[in-house]
Design a protein around this motif. Structure first.
Motif, PDB file in Angstrom:
ATOM      1  N   MET A 292      10.973  16.903   3.448  1.00 20.50           N
ATOM      2  CA  MET A 292       9.707  16.249   3.684  1.00 20.50           C
ATOM      3  C   MET A 292       9.287  15.455   2.438  1.00 20.50           C
ATOM      4  N   SER A 293       9.667  15.985   1.300  1.00 20.31           N
ATOM      5  CA  SER A 293       9.274  15.315   0.085  1.00 20.31           C
ATOM      6  C   SER A 293      10.009  13.993  -0.065  1.00 20.31           C
ATOM      7  N   ALA A 294      11.246  13.894   0.427  1.00 16.09           N
ATOM      8  CA  ALA A 294      11.990  12.632   0.366  1.00 16.09           C
ATOM      9  C   ALA A 294      11.327  11.604   1.274  1.00 16.09           C
ATOM     10  N   GLN A 295      10.901  12.024   2.445  1.00 15.85           N
ATOM     11  CA  GLN A 295      10.216  11.107   3.349  1.00 15.85           C
ATOM     12  C   GLN A 295       8.877  10.677   2.754  1.00 15.85           C
TER      13      GLN A 295
ATOM     14  N   SER B  98       8.088  10.553  -0.486  1.00 12.70           N
ATOM     15  CA  SER B  98       8.268   9.626  -1.599  1.00 12.70           C
ATOM     16  C   SER B  98       8.754   8.269  -1.090  1.00 12.70           C
ATOM     17  N   GLN B  99       9.552   8.284   0.010  1.00 10.75           N
ATOM     18  CA  GLN B  99      10.000   7.026   0.578  1.00 10.75           C
ATOM     19  C   GLN B  99       8.812   6.286   1.202  1.00 10.75           C
ATOM     20  N   GLY B 100       7.877   7.000   1.808  1.00 13.01           N
ATOM     21  CA  GLY B 100       6.666   6.390   2.381  1.00 13.01           C
ATOM     22  C   GLY B 100       5.795   5.800   1.280  1.00 13.01           C
TER      23      GLY B 100
ATOM     24  N   THR C  74       7.438   2.669   0.010  1.00 10.60           N
ATOM     25  CA  THR C  74       7.226   1.579   0.967  1.00 10.60           C
ATOM     26  C   THR C  74       5.814   1.017   0.827  1.00 10.60           C
ATOM     27  N   LEU C  75       4.834   1.910   0.658  1.00 10.19           N
ATOM     28  CA  LEU C  75       3.449   1.457   0.475  1.00 10.19           C
ATOM     29  C   LEU C  75       3.296   0.656  -0.819  1.00 10.19           C
ATOM     30  N   LEU C  76       3.941   1.133  -1.894  1.00 10.25           N
ATOM     31  CA  LEU C  76       3.872   0.414  -3.175  1.00 10.25           C
ATOM     32  C   LEU C  76       4.497  -0.974  -3.045  1.00 10.25           C
TER      33      LEU C  76
END
Length: 120
Positions: free
Chosen positions: A1-4, A6-8, A11-13
């Motif tokens: 969940m932490s990978a998703q 951090s990936q989210g 993506t926001l950044l």
């Protein structure tokens, strides 16, 4: 969940950076458009100014003869009036000087009208 997660966030950044870049480009575009509009307005003003100056010079040239004729008439009228004033001065000078001398030299001593007699 932490990978998703951090990936989210990543993506926001990236989306935020892309949005900032788009905002910056739109600001640059607006500034450039304002500069272009100003320069265009300046050109139009200069063209209008030149056309009005040419129009004025043409008007002035067409009426230059009338102006010089009017100036000549005014100068002639002024000369006539100055000659009249000079003649009047020369003819009345002696009489005026004599009247002034009479007023200064021939004094009638009398009491002032506001003076009241004391003791009467």
């Amino acid at each position: 969940m932490s990978a998703q997660h951090s990936q989210g966030i990543q993506t926001l950044l990236e989306a935020e950076k892309e949005a900032a870049k788009i905002v910056q480009q739109s600001r640059q575009y607006r500034i450039q458009k304002l500069k272009d509009a100003r320069s265009e307005a300046t050109k139009e003003i200069e063209e209008y100014k030149k056309s009005k100056e040419a129009e004025f010079k043409a008007f002035e040239a067409s009426h230059a003869g009338t102006t010089s004729e009017a100036q000549a008439a005014v100068d002639k009228d002024t000369e006539v009036k100055l000659k009249s004033i000079s003649d009047s001065f020369d003819s009345n000078k002696d009489a005026v000087v004599q009247k002034l001398l009479d007023r200064v030299v021939l004094v009638k001593p009398e009491l002032h009208r506001n003076l009241k007699k004391v003791g009467a």
